[in-house]
Design an enzyme around this catalytic site. Structure first.
Site, mmCIF file in Angstrom:
data_model
loop_
_atom_site.group_PDB
_atom_site.id
_atom_site.type_symbol
_atom_site.label_atom_id
_atom_site.label_comp_id
_atom_site.label_asym_id
_atom_site.label_seq_id
_atom_site.Cartn_x
_atom_site.Cartn_y
_atom_site.Cartn_z
ATOM 1 N N CYS A 1 11.409 -19.202 30.505
ATOM 2 C CA CYS A 1 12.856 -19.010 30.543
ATOM 3 C C CYS A 1 13.158 -17.900 29.542
ATOM 4 C CB CYS A 1 13.550 -20.303 30.139
ATOM 5 S SG CYS A 1 15.310 -20.113 29.887
ATOM 6 N N GLN A 2 13.297 -16.693 30.016
ATOM 7 C CA GLN A 2 13.451 -15.538 29.138
ATOM 8 C C GLN A 2 14.731 -14.780 29.517
ATOM 9 O OE1 GLN A 2 10.088 -12.830 29.248
ATOM 10 N NE2 GLN A 2 10.529 -12.043 27.204
#
Length: 153
Positions: A85-86
């Site tokens: 999750c960036q």
């Protein structure tokens, strides 16, 4: 003929010189897929090295690259498949001027500072918030079992 943009050789060189990673190189000679080892700085993860892959889209740099961790890690922002999750690489936040090394630096920062707000594994995020000691113990154990040995500096 239209040449599809790929990350520049300078970008690869920049990533190779960065001390946060080792062994950064195109995978199987494919300049759109890089692999390497990330070296976290903080406890829970700094006892090991984590293999990553960075995949650039055919429309790079208009679309963000995708980082995947190939080494299992106990982390609220990384799922069992190694997806991360960036926020930096979401279409909403992506800036085509962002360099590959910035994506890797952001990834390392994220591994180093688990944030219960960036969640792909709600159970792990909850543990981090409610039982930080337990989370740290599990993350360290997981690192010991799965991470690669850190290369010498």
């Amino acid at each position: 003929t239209h040449v599809c943009p790929t990350p520049s050789p300078q970008e690869l060189e920049e990533a190779r010189r960065w001390e946060g990673a080792r062994d950064v190189r195109p995978l199987n000679g494919n300049v759109r897929r890089w692999g390497g080892l990330l070296l976290p700085n903080n406890p829970s993860y700094n006892a090991g090295a984590f293999r990553f892959e960075l995949t650039f889209s055919p429309t790079h740099p208009l679309e963000p690259p995708r980082a995947t961790l190939r080494t299992p890690i106990y982390h609220p922002s990384v799922d069992a498949e190694g997806r991360v999750c960036q926020p930096l690489t979401t279409p909403a936040h992506w800036d085509p001027a962002t360099r590959a090394i910035q994506v890797l630096q952001d990834l390392l920062l994220q591994l180093d500072s688990p944030d219960p707000q960036r969640v792909l594994r709600p159970d792990v995020a909850r543990e981090l918030q409610e039982r930080p000691e337990e989370f740290r113990r599990r993350a360290e154990e997981h690192t010991r079992l799965h991470a690669e040995p850190r290369p010498d500096p």
